[in-house]
Design an enzyme around this catalytic site. Structure first.
Site, PDB file in Angstrom:
ATOM      1  N   ASN A  80      -3.951  -5.248 -12.016  1.00  8.06           N
ATOM      2  CA  ASN A  80      -3.339  -4.614 -10.855  1.00  8.06           C
ATOM      3  C   ASN A  80      -3.346  -5.643  -9.705  1.00  8.06           C
ATOM      4  O   ASN A  80      -3.647  -6.810  -9.921  1.00  8.06           O
ATOM      5  CB  ASN A  80      -4.111  -3.336 -10.482  1.00  8.06           C
ATOM      6  CG  ASN A  80      -3.203  -2.289  -9.856  1.00  8.06           C
ATOM      7  OD1 ASN A  80      -2.440  -2.597  -8.948  1.00  8.06           O
ATOM      8  ND2 ASN A  80      -3.284  -1.061 -10.335  1.00  8.06           N
ATOM      9  N   CYS A 134      -6.113   0.915  -8.780  1.00 12.23           N
ATOM     10  CA  CYS A 134      -5.296   0.827  -7.571  1.00 12.23           C
ATOM     11  C   CYS A 134      -6.182   0.592  -6.351  1.00 12.23           C
ATOM     12  O   CYS A 134      -7.104   1.365  -6.093  1.00 12.23           O
ATOM     13  CB  CYS A 134      -4.478   2.091  -7.369  1.00 12.23           C
ATOM     14  SG  CYS A 134      -3.472   1.989  -5.878  1.00 12.23           S
ATOM     15  N   ALA A 173       0.879  -1.165   0.000  1.00 10.07           N
ATOM     16  CA  ALA A 173       0.000   0.000   0.000  1.00 10.07           C
ATOM     17  C   ALA A 173       0.916   1.215   0.000  1.00 10.07           C
ATOM     18  O   ALA A 173       1.133   1.848   1.019  1.00 10.07           O
ATOM     19  CB  ALA A 173      -0.912   0.012   1.216  1.00 10.07           C
TER      20      ALA A 173
HETATM   21  C1  FMN Z   1       5.312  -1.993  -4.551  1.00  7.61           C
HETATM   22  C2  FMN Z   1       4.292  -1.988  -5.659  1.00  7.61           C
HETATM   23  C3  FMN Z   1       3.841  -0.768  -6.171  1.00  7.61           C
HETATM   24  C4  FMN Z   1       2.907  -0.717  -7.197  1.00  7.61           C
HETATM   25  N1  FMN Z   1       2.496   0.487  -7.687  1.00  7.61           N
HETATM   26  C5  FMN Z   1       1.643   0.529  -8.744  1.00  7.61           C
HETATM   27  C6  FMN Z   1       1.281   1.773  -9.327  1.00  7.61           C
HETATM   28  O1  FMN Z   1       1.734   2.854  -8.907  1.00  7.61           O
HETATM   29  N2  FMN Z   1       0.424   1.762 -10.364  1.00  7.61           N
HETATM   30  C7  FMN Z   1      -0.089   0.593 -10.884  1.00  7.61           C
HETATM   31  O2  FMN Z   1      -0.837   0.636 -11.843  1.00  7.61           O
HETATM   32  N3  FMN Z   1       0.251  -0.602 -10.355  1.00  7.61           N
HETATM   33  C8  FMN Z   1       1.108  -0.660  -9.304  1.00  7.61           C
HETATM   34  N4  FMN Z   1       1.459  -1.884  -8.770  1.00  7.61           N
HETATM   35  C9  FMN Z   1       0.912  -3.122  -9.352  1.00  7.61           C
HETATM   36  C10 FMN Z   1       1.880  -3.765 -10.352  1.00  7.61           C
HETATM   37  O3  FMN Z   1       2.108  -2.900 -11.462  1.00  7.61           O
HETATM   38  C11 FMN Z   1       1.345  -5.117 -10.869  1.00  7.61           C
HETATM   39  O4  FMN Z   1       0.121  -4.897 -11.540  1.00  7.61           O
HETATM   40  C12 FMN Z   1       1.113  -6.127  -9.752  1.00  7.61           C
HETATM   41  O5  FMN Z   1       2.124  -6.025  -8.782  1.00  7.61           O
HETATM   42  C13 FMN Z   1       1.050  -7.568 -10.258  1.00  7.61           C
HETATM   43  O6  FMN Z   1       2.244  -7.948 -10.903  1.00  7.61           O
HETATM   44  P1  FMN Z   1       3.473  -8.724 -10.166  1.00  7.61           P
HETATM   45  O7  FMN Z   1       2.895  -9.923  -9.497  1.00  7.61           O
HETATM   46  O8  FMN Z   1       4.448  -9.043 -11.264  1.00  7.61           O
HETATM   47  O9  FMN Z   1       4.034  -7.765  -9.178  1.00  7.61           O
HETATM   48  C14 FMN Z   1       2.391  -1.940  -7.731  1.00  7.61           C
HETATM   49  C15 FMN Z   1       2.842  -3.164  -7.212  1.00  7.61           C
HETATM   50  C16 FMN Z   1       3.783  -3.206  -6.187  1.00  7.61           C
HETATM   51  C17 FMN Z   1       4.249  -4.548  -5.662  1.00  7.61           C
END
Ligand code: FMN
Ligand code: FAD
Lengths: 302, 257
Positions: free
Chosen positions: A189, A126, A68
């Site tokens: 997301n 988000c 978060a």
């Molecule tokens: C620390 C962190 C920050 C994130 N910040 C954003 C963000 O600012 N905007 C967004 O669209 N998704 C954000 N996400 C979501 C990621 O872009 C992604 O959709 C999600 O983590 C799933 O992919 P993963 O399992 O490869 O991490 C964030 C994820 C993490 C872990």
């Protein structure tokens, strides 16, 4: 072998740095590009300066993360160095944006379009703030309006809609975005949100208490989500969630993704994870006699 | 390496100076001098703090704002969260090492003294006598020189001035330092002038602490202070144009130093 195109954008390989991971400055985005990412996404940019939530903002577990971060941003007007230096990045740059109203989405998108990123990703998903994000991505008619109004002010720059999985209307929302003129779907997301309580102090650890879940544990959910989206929308899909190695990437592509986003895996495998995943994909393709990534998109449906 | 936030009991609290306390925790870590942990003060914040002793784990904290104030209010038996150790730490080269600590920046340098194969000279600088701490610990394995801004203890000088005098009159293989960025700025001028290799521990706003969020990355190299740092060598310090000039705040906005 790995080169492909996504929503009209040429990619040297299908790995894309996901939004909010490492994307806080042009310098780090450049480093990620140099580490082998096919495209990079700038940390979601908002209408005005915002600190985000206090720490703890990210929690780490063996098979998932919970975050978060709360959409910190200097605000789009406050990023002159980044906008200038982004020009030096030699892979496509996707600008993720967020806002708290349709008018604000239009305002931010219009300015961001003037800085000519290769695509704009609308973060309508988000889970970590009350006023932003997921609100827009849970209601098909609102999602439609955000996309269609942003389309009007962004001069043919491809618009990606980033969806939340946390609604039973995912397909409807995706279709609404398609009808509104979106050029691609980014799915998904983070999930949940979830919570982690420290039993010694009897308190939720994340400062915001709850946080979106990502990383290896969500992969089966994402694969199934992409599989369904592929059957119901014809837009290209950027599959994001839980991809940590080449096999995961191939699996996501077989489910229907044309390119794949990588976020949490930067934690699990380091900043050079892009190159490593590419090498692993290439290894698999050689063994199984595939010549192009494009041959693999959606093959699980045949 | 433990990245899952876990809480540990505070076993002991020592008031080092009117503004600095050392907390001893019911756990131990293995690592390299100069590494840090992310310290969760339940309900308040999670902040990066250097390790001032590994076994048992100790952190030495100056009260400057909300989180450090809340930490200073903790009592023996209370729990705080720890994950880490993080970052690279110091890598000593050569034999004769000049160690320069300013203010609470003295804290992580104490762990260097476990190394019995080096000849250490230590400069401890603070504003005033009551803010000098760890002096006895350093004396066990080093020649120690103390200075204060107001001259109430040791030499009336800045740590940088004392360091330059020592460098002019002695041969050192390297200089390691931790302290306010303004001190490090002048010290870097001095080590460059005298062509001595330096390693400085630097600070930037940290969120995840493990190199995922990118918040503490540097211009123009993209190095993450929490991962490739917090200790940077002269060669690296020359390349990072933002050091001593600007940093990014919690929102990511650039602020002048
Ligand atoms: C620390 C962190 C920050 C994130 N910040 C954003 C963000 O600012 N905007 C967004 O669209 N998704 C954000 N996400 C979501 C990621 O872009 C992604 O959709 C999600 O983590 C799933 O992919 P993963 O399992 O490869 O991490 C964030 C994820 C993490 C872990
Ligand atoms: C690698 C590293 C090691 C450190 N080691 C020590 C130590 O051993 N002892 C010690 O007393 N202090 C140490 N600090 C500084 C310490 O983290 C800050 O003093 C503390 O975060 C202040 O929090 P606050 O809420 O009390 O004050 P605030 O009023 O919130 O902040 C005061 C200042 O502290 C800094 N700060 C606040 N939050 C963060 C954050 N999340 N990341 C980085 N900086 C922050 C900012 O410069 C801010 O302007 C270290 C910092 C870093 C980056």
């Amino acid at each position: 072998m790995l080169s492909t195109s996504f929503a009209g954008i040429e990619l040297e390989n299908p790995t894309v740095l996901a939004a909010g991971i490492l994307g806080t400055s042009a310098a780090i985005l450049k480093r990620v590009a140099d580490s082998g990412a096919g495209a990079v996404t700038i940390k979601s940019i908002g209408p005005k300066k915002r600190e985000g939530h206090s720490n703890p903002t990210v929690l780490f577990f063996d098979s998932y993360l919970m975050n978060a971060v709360g959409l910190p941003t200097p605000g789009y007007r406050n990023m002159e160095r980044e906008w200038e230096e982004l020009k030096e990045i030699n892979v496509p740059v996707i600008a993720s944006i967020y806002a708290s109203s349709i008018e604000e989405f239009v305002e931010v998108a219009q300015y961001v379009a003037s800085r000519k990123p290769d695509a704009i990703e609308l973060n309508i998903s988000c889970p970590n703030t009350k006023a932003h994000g997921m609100l827009f991505g849970k209601d098909p008619s609102i999602a439609h309006d955000v996309v269609s109004q942003v389309k009007e002010v962004t001069n043919n720059i491809p618009i990606f809609a980033k969806l939340t999985p946390n609604t039973d209307r995912v397909i409807e929302v995706a279709r609404a975005c398609e009808e509104a003129g979106a050029d691609a779907i980014v799915a998904f997301n983070t999930w949940g949100p979830g919570m982690y309580i420290d039993i010694n102090t009897r308190r939720p650890v994340l400062h915001y208490r709850t946080g979106g879940v990502s990383g290896p544990a969500v992969k089966p959910l994402v694969v199934k989500g992409i599989y369904e989206l592929y059957e119901h929308v014809s837009l290209p899909i950027l599959g994001v969630g839980g991809i940590t190695n080449g096999n995961d990437a191939i699996e996501m592509i077989m489910a229907g993704a044309s390119a794949i986003g990588i976020g949490s895996a930067v934690y699990y495998r380091g900043i050079d994870v892009f190159k490593r995943i590419c090498d692993e994909m290439q290894g698999w393709m050689l063994t199984h006699d595939y010549k192009s990534i494009k041959e693999l998109v959606g093959v699980a449906h045949e | 390496m433990n990245d899952v936030t876990k809480t540990y009991k505070i076993l002991e609290i020592k008031q080092e100076t009117p503004t600095i306390k050392t907390f001893t925790l019911d756990t131990a870590l293995e690592g390299t001098p100069g590494q840090f942990v992310m310290v969760w003060v339940p309900g308040v914040d999670e902040i990066p703090i250097s390790i001032s002793n590994f076994d048992p784990l100790q952190i030495t904290v100056k009260e400057v704002g909300e989180a450090t104030k809340a930490l200073h209010k903790k009592r023996i038996g209370d729990y705080i969260g720890i994950r880490g150790p993080y970052g690279n730490g110091f890598g000593l080269v050569g034999e004769r090492v000049l160690v320069v600590g300013g203010g609470v920046g003295i804290a992580p340098l104490r762990t260097l003294m476990k190394n019995k194969n080096k000849q250490f000279t230590v400069v401890l600088g603070a504003q005033t006598k009551s803010e000098i701490f760890f002096e006895e610990d350093f004396k066990r394995n080093a020649d120690v020189f103390v200075c204060t801004d107001d001259g109430s203890y040791g030499k009336k000088a800045f740590a940088t001035q004392l360091a330059e005098e020592l460098i002019q009159n002695n041969r050192y293989d390297m200089v390691v330092a931790c302290g306010p960025e303004i001190m490090l700025k002048y010290l870097f001028g001095i080590t460059e002038k005298h062509k001595i290799n330096a390693q400085f521990s630097m600070e930037r706003w940290m969120k995840c602490g493990v190199g995922l969020c990118g918040h503490c990355s540097l211009d123009p190299t993209g190095w993450r202070v929490c991962k490739e740092g917090p200790v940077f060598s002269s060669e690296q310090l020359r390349k990072v144009t933002e050091f001593f000039r600007y940093k990014r705040d919690q929102s990511g906005t650039e602020v002048e130093l």
